[in-house]
Design an enzyme around this catalytic site. Structure first.
Site, PDB file in Angstrom:
ATOM      1  N   ASP A   1      -5.709   2.345  -3.737  1.00 28.15           N
ATOM      2  CA  ASP A   1      -7.018   2.238  -3.077  1.00 28.15           C
ATOM      3  C   ASP A   1      -7.389   3.517  -2.346  1.00 28.15           C
ATOM      4  O   ASP A   1      -8.549   3.739  -2.046  1.00 28.15           O
ATOM      5  CB  ASP A   1      -7.111   1.008  -2.150  1.00 28.15           C
ATOM      6  CG  ASP A   1      -6.048   0.963  -1.089  1.00 28.15           C
ATOM      7  OD1 ASP A   1      -5.144   1.823  -1.084  1.00 28.15           O
ATOM      8  OD2 ASP A   1      -6.105   0.046  -0.239  1.00 28.15           O
TER       9      ASP A   1
ATOM     10  N   ASP B   1      -2.396   6.553  -3.429  1.00 24.20           N
ATOM     11  CA  ASP B   1      -1.297   5.871  -2.732  1.00 24.20           C
ATOM     12  C   ASP B   1      -0.723   4.777  -3.645  1.00 24.20           C
ATOM     13  O   ASP B   1      -1.181   4.598  -4.781  1.00 24.20           O
ATOM     14  CB  ASP B   1      -1.755   5.324  -1.370  1.00 24.20           C
ATOM     15  CG  ASP B   1      -2.608   4.083  -1.496  1.00 24.20           C
ATOM     16  OD1 ASP B   1      -3.338   3.963  -2.496  1.00 24.20           O
ATOM     17  OD2 ASP B   1      -2.535   3.223  -0.599  1.00 24.20           O
TER      18      ASP B   1
ATOM     19  N   ASP C   1      -0.822   1.564  -4.059  1.00 25.66           N
ATOM     20  CA  ASP C   1      -1.611   0.511  -4.705  1.00 25.66           C
ATOM     21  C   ASP C   1      -2.975   1.004  -5.165  1.00 25.66           C
ATOM     22  O   ASP C   1      -3.800   0.210  -5.625  1.00 25.66           O
ATOM     23  CB  ASP C   1      -1.750  -0.712  -3.789  1.00 25.66           C
ATOM     24  CG  ASP C   1      -2.549  -0.426  -2.538  1.00 25.66           C
ATOM     25  OD1 ASP C   1      -2.515   0.718  -2.059  1.00 25.66           O
ATOM     26  OD2 ASP C   1      -3.218  -1.356  -2.030  1.00 25.66           O
TER      27      ASP C   1
ATOM     28  N   SER D   1       0.810  -1.220   0.000  1.00 23.31           N
ATOM     29  CA  SER D   1       0.000   0.000   0.000  1.00 23.31           C
ATOM     30  C   SER D   1       0.847   1.275   0.000  1.00 23.31           C
ATOM     31  O   SER D   1       1.545   1.544  -0.961  1.00 23.31           O
ATOM     32  CB  SER D   1      -0.951  -0.052   1.195  1.00 23.31           C
ATOM     33  OG  SER D   1      -1.830   1.027   1.168  1.00 23.31           O
TER      34      SER D   1
HETATM   35 MG    MG Z   1      -3.318   1.418  -0.217  1.00 23.27          MG
END
Ligand code: MG
Length: 455
Positions: A247, A243, A245, A100
Site C-alpha cells: 500500500d 512495503d 503489503d 504491512s
Molecule cells: Mg503497508
C-alpha cells in the site's frame, strides 16, 4: 480514575506475533467478532506474503465461517487490491491478513467496510466489545458460512487503476522503471500494471518471501540503496519501492535520489489538483509544510489529521477530498478508492511525469518547496509514555498543536513532532526545518529529552 477501554486495534489494524504474543485461537475468536460485526453477507479474505499468513488466513476463515459469514478467499494479494475488490465486486467487507511494513515475525488483521476503506475507529471499538464480551455469534451446522476461492481480485485491481490514468500518454513516453518489490505482495500486481502502461520494467527482490531477505519489508532511504544504484546503472526514468503489503510506495528520481514520502505526495498532489482545482487535500500532522505551499497554488484546502491511514481515509470520505497522503509514502486517490495504494500511486506518478515532459528531479525542483526533515524513534516502556510527553511539553515556548502527540513550532519554518506509536513500544520524533542541520538538531534535542524521561 476510569480504566482505559481494552484495545486490540492500533494505528492500522490489529498487530501481533503469531505463536508468541497470540495463538491461532485468538485469530479465530477475533475473526468471529469481525463476522458478528458484519452481521450478514460474504467477506473477501486476503493475505500478504508473510510466513504465518497461510495459517492465520485459515484461522480467520474459520472464525468468519463460524460466525455465519460466507468467505471468498483471494489468497496472496496486495492490501489495496483486496480493498478495491471489496468495493468493485460488491462484498459485505474485507479482511486482510497483514502486518504491512512491520518486521517478519509480526502479522495482523486489517478490516475494511463495504466501500473497501478501513472501518471507522468507532466500529473497531464495536468489534473489540464483541471480542471482550465474548458475544460472538456461533452459527450452528445449518447456518455456518460457505467458503469459495475468488480468483479475480488482482485483475479487477489492475483494470481499476488502468482506467483512472491516461494510458496512451504514459505509453508514449516509453518510461523505464525499476521496481524494488521488497519480496512483498505488490510482486503479483505492480510490474504488470507498469507493463500495461508501456513501461520497460526492471525488478528487484521480486520473489514473494515472508522472511523479507532483500531489503526488509519497509522502504526507507536507508534500505533503498540497491534501487538507487539500479536506477542509475540502467539509465531508468525512476525507481519505486513498496512495503510488505503494497500500500505504500517510495520513489527515487532518475539520479537515484530517494524522495521522502512528503515530496512524492506533494508532486502527485500538484498533478491531481491541476485536474481538480479548489479540491481538498488531506494529510497528517507529521507531513511537510510544503503541502500548504502546493495547495495554495491551486486554491486548495489542506486538512490535517492524526497520524494513521484510517484517519486520512475517513476524512477524505467525510469531507469529499480528492487526494491524501502520508509522509511514509502512502497516497490515497479518492476517484479510485480512498485507501493507500502503491499501484495507483505509481500509475499517477507515471502520468504526472508524462504530462510534465521533464525528468523527475526537474519536476520536483519546480513544484515542491525545499524543506529538510529528520526523524528517529526511541524505545519507551508504555508505562512511561505519559511522563515522557510531560517532559517534552515542558521544553516548549512556541506554538503547540495537539492533533496527535505534540507538534512544537520552534521557528517560522521549524517544527518537531513527538508522538507515541500506535503499534510499537516506541516514541517517534519528526522534525522539519530550512536546513538539514537544523532538522537533525531538533530531532536530537527532543530524542535526548525522551530518553532521559524514559530512563
Ligand atoms: Mg503497508
Amino acid at each position: 480514575m476510569t480504566a482505559l477501554p481494552q484495545r486490540l486495534f492500533g494505528t492500522n489494524g490489529v498487530r501481533f506475533v503469531p505463536g508468541v504474543s497470540h495463538d491461532l485461537d485468538f485469530a479465530i475468536s477475533l475473526a468471529e467478532a469481525v463476522g458478528t460485526y458484519f452481521g450478514s453477507g460474504e467477506v473477501l479474505l486476503g493475505r500478504d506474503g508473510r510466513l504465518s499468513g497461510p495459517a492465520l488466513a485459515n484461522a480467520v476463515a474459520s472464525g468468519l465461517l463460524s460466525s455465519g459469514r460466507d468467505v471468498a478467499e483471494a489468497g496472496l494479494v496486495p492490501t489495496p487490491a483486496l480493498q478495491y475488490a471489496v468495493k468493485a465486486l460488491g462484498f459485505r467487507g474485507g479482511v486482510m491478513v497483514t502486518a504491512s511494513h512491520n518486521p517478519p515475525q509480526y502479522n495482523g488483521l486489517k478490516v475494511s467496510g463495504p466501500d473497501g476503506v478501513e472501518i471507522p475507529r468507532l466500529d473497531e471499538q464495536r468489534i473489540e466489545k464483541i471480542y471482550f464480551d465474548k458475544s460472538q455469534t456461533k452459527a450452528d451446522w445449518k447456518s455456518v458460512g460457505v467458503a469459495r476461492q475468488e480468483g479475480s481480485v488482482v485483475r479487477a485491481y489492475q483494470r481499476g487503476i488502468l482506467s483512472k490514468v491516461d494510458a496512451k500518454a504514459i505509453a508514449a513516453r516509453k518510461f523505464t522503471i525499476v521496481m524494488d518489490l521488497g519480496n512483498g505482495a505488490q510482486t503479483v500486481a505492480a510490474p504488470y500494471i507498469a507493463e500495461s502502461l508501456g513501461c520497460k520494467v526492471i525488478t528487484l527482490n521480486s520473489t514473494v518471501d515472508g522472511s523479507f531477505p532483500g531489503r526488509g519489508p519497509e522502504p526507507t532511504p536507508d534500505t533503498m540503496k540497491d534501487l538507487s544504484a539500479a536506477v542509475k546503472a540502467s539509465g531508468a526514468d525512476l525507481g519505486v519501492a513498496y512495503d510488505g503489503d503494497g500500500d505504500r510506495s517510495m520513489f527515487c528520481d532518475e539520479e537515484g535520489r530517494v524522495l521522502w514520502g512528503d515530496q512524492s505526495g506533494c508532486l502527485i498532489a500538484d498533478f491531481v489538483l491541476d485536474r481538480h482545482p479548489g479540491g481538498t487535500l488531506v494529510t497528517s500532522v507529521a507531513s511537510s509544510q510544503a503541502v500548504e505551499a502546493v495547495a495554495k497554488k491551486h486554491g486548495a484546502r489542506v486538512l490535517r489529521t492524526k497520524v494513521g491511514a484510517v484517519e486520512i481515509a475517513r476524512t477524505i470520505i467525510e469531507r469529499n477530498a480528492v487526494f491524501g497522503f502520508e509522509e511514509n509514502g502512502g497516497c490515497l486517490y479518492q476517484p479510485h478508492i480512498a485507501v493507500r495504494d502503491g499501484g495507483m500511486t505509481t500509475a499517477l506518478m507515471l502520468e504526472c511525469l508524462a504530462r510534465k515532459g521533464m525528468a523527475m528531479s526537474k519536476v520536483l525542483s519546480f513544484v515542491v518547496p525545499k524543506y529538510f526533515q529528520a526523524k528517529t524513534k526511541v524505545e519507551v516502556n508504555p508505562k512511561k509514555v505519559d511522563a515522557v510527553m510531560k517532559a517534552v511539553e515542558k521544553q516548549t515556548k512556541g506554538d503547540v498543536e495537539r492533533v496527535d502527540g505534540l507538534k512544537l513550532w520552534t521557528g517560522a519554518h521549524s517544527w518537531a513532532l513527538v508522538r507515541p506509536s500506535g503499534t510499537e513500544p516506541i516514541v517517534r520524533i519528526f522534525a522539519e526545518s530550512d536546513t538539514q542541520e537544523d532538522a537533525e538538531q531538533l530531532v536530537n534535542r527532543f530524542a535526548k529529552v525522551v530518553k532521559s524521561a524514559a530512563a
